[in-house]
Design a protein around this motif. Structure first.
Motif, short mmCIF file in Angstrom:
data_model
loop_
_atom_site.label_atom_id
_atom_site.label_comp_id
_atom_site.label_asym_id
_atom_site.label_seq_id
_atom_site.Cartn_x
_atom_site.Cartn_y
_atom_site.Cartn_z
N VAL A 1 0.88 -1.16 0.00
CA VAL A 1 0.00 0.00 0.00
C VAL A 1 0.92 1.21 0.00
O VAL A 1 1.83 1.31 0.83
N GLN A 2 0.69 2.12 -0.94
CA GLN A 2 1.60 3.24 -1.12
C GLN A 2 0.94 4.57 -0.78
O GLN A 2 -0.29 4.71 -0.86
N ALA A 3 1.76 5.54 -0.42
CA ALA A 3 1.28 6.89 -0.11
C ALA A 3 0.74 7.53 -1.38
O ALA A 3 1.37 7.46 -2.43
N PRO A 4 -0.44 8.17 -1.29
CA PRO A 4 -1.04 8.78 -2.47
C PRO A 4 -0.41 10.12 -2.86
O PRO A 4 -0.63 10.62 -3.96
N CYS A 5 0.37 10.70 -1.94
CA CYS A 5 1.00 12.00 -2.18
C CYS A 5 2.14 12.17 -1.17
O CYS A 5 2.30 11.35 -0.28
N ASP A 6 2.92 13.24 -1.33
CA ASP A 6 3.90 13.58 -0.29
C ASP A 6 3.09 13.96 0.94
O ASP A 6 2.17 14.79 0.86
N CYS A 7 3.40 13.36 2.08
CA CYS A 7 2.58 13.61 3.26
C CYS A 7 3.35 13.33 4.55
O CYS A 7 4.47 12.83 4.53
N VAL A 8 2.70 13.67 5.66
CA VAL A 8 3.22 13.40 7.00
C VAL A 8 2.24 12.45 7.68
O VAL A 8 1.03 12.70 7.70
N ILE A 9 2.74 11.37 8.24
CA ILE A 9 1.90 10.38 8.93
C ILE A 9 1.44 10.95 10.27
O ILE A 9 2.27 11.36 11.09
N GLU A 10 0.12 10.99 10.47
CA GLU A 10 -0.44 11.48 11.74
C GLU A 10 -0.81 10.35 12.69
O GLU A 10 -0.73 10.51 13.89
N ALA A 11 -1.26 9.21 12.14
CA ALA A 11 -1.65 8.08 12.99
C ALA A 11 -1.69 6.80 12.17
O ALA A 11 -2.10 6.82 11.01
N VAL A 12 -1.25 5.71 12.78
CA VAL A 12 -1.42 4.38 12.21
C VAL A 12 -2.63 3.81 12.96
O VAL A 12 -2.58 3.63 14.17
N GLU B 1 -11.57 0.47 4.71
CA GLU B 1 -11.36 0.82 6.12
C GLU B 1 -10.08 1.65 6.25
O GLU B 1 -9.06 1.34 5.65
N PRO B 2 -10.12 2.74 7.04
CA PRO B 2 -8.93 3.57 7.21
C PRO B 2 -7.78 2.80 7.86
O PRO B 2 -7.97 2.11 8.84
N LEU B 3 -6.59 2.94 7.24
CA LEU B 3 -5.38 2.29 7.77
C LEU B 3 -4.47 3.30 8.43
O LEU B 3 -3.95 3.07 9.52
N ILE B 4 -4.27 4.43 7.74
CA ILE B 4 -3.33 5.45 8.20
C ILE B 4 -3.94 6.83 7.94
O ILE B 4 -4.49 7.09 6.88
N ARG B 5 -3.84 7.70 8.96
CA ARG B 5 -4.27 9.10 8.78
C ARG B 5 -3.04 9.93 8.47
O ARG B 5 -1.98 9.74 9.05
N TYR B 6 -3.18 10.85 7.52
CA TYR B 6 -2.05 11.68 7.12
C TYR B 6 -2.50 13.11 6.84
O TYR B 6 -3.69 13.38 6.73
N ARG B 7 -1.51 13.99 6.71
CA ARG B 7 -1.77 15.36 6.23
C ARG B 7 -0.80 15.61 5.09
O ARG B 7 0.34 15.11 5.10
N GLU B 8 -1.26 16.35 4.12
CA GLU B 8 -0.41 16.63 2.97
C GLU B 8 0.74 17.53 3.41
O GLU B 8 0.57 18.37 4.29
N GLY B 9 1.84 17.34 2.75
CA GLY B 9 2.98 18.20 3.09
C GLY B 9 4.22 17.54 2.84
O GLY B 9 5.15 17.13 3.03
#
Length: 143
Positions: free
Chosen positions: A112-123, A135-143
């Motif tokens: 499973v790959q990141a959809p964009c450059d981002c910062v991981i907020e929660a697994v 189902e959500p796996l990882i929460r992220y914010r763009e950046g």
């Protein structure tokens, strides 16, 4: 039969050409069905209480944020091996296309790959957890 075994059985049934499946043991009964336009009901109840209607769980509140979601029904793995470091941790900066976790379905490992450059907020999942499609796996914010 464990929940994981039931979910794996459901995933295999979903991937098969079969349209119905019923399993009854001393402890429980499981009936799966799929077909045309409408979604078929899925029942799992103790055999002794099979006739009793199951109470619907209360809908969970939708979490807010951007999420990397499960692309399939399967087992979530945060690392490539039990003794390996996780692909990502909270606070990591990842690049678009970087592997963030693995999903196993029917003995096949899928990155499973990141959809964009981002910062991981929660697994959001535990290593080895069985997850459903979307189902959500990882929460992220763009950046």
């Amino acid at each position: 039969m464990s929940n994981q075994e039931i979910f794996e059985l459901m995933a295999r049934f979903d991937a098969s050409a079969a349209t119905s499946f019923k399993l009854t043991t001393k402890d429980f009964s499981l009936e799966l069905g799929k077909g045309g336009g409408a979604a078929a009901p899925v029942y799992a109840a103790p055999a002794a209480q099979a006739a009793a209607p199951a109470a619907a769980p209360a809908p969970a509140a939708e979490p807010e944020g951007l999420f990397i979601t499960a692309p399939l029904v399967g087992t979530f793995y945060a690392a490539s091996a039990p003794d390996a470091a996780p692909y990502v941790q909270v606070g990591d900066h990842v690049k678009k296309g970087q592997t963030v976790c693995l999903m196993e379905a029917m003995k096949m490992m899928n990155e499973v790959q990141a959809p964009c450059d981002c910062v991981i907020e929660a697994v959001l999942q535990q290593d080895g957890a069985l997850v459903s499609f979307g189902e959500p796996l990882i929460r992220y914010r763009e950046g």
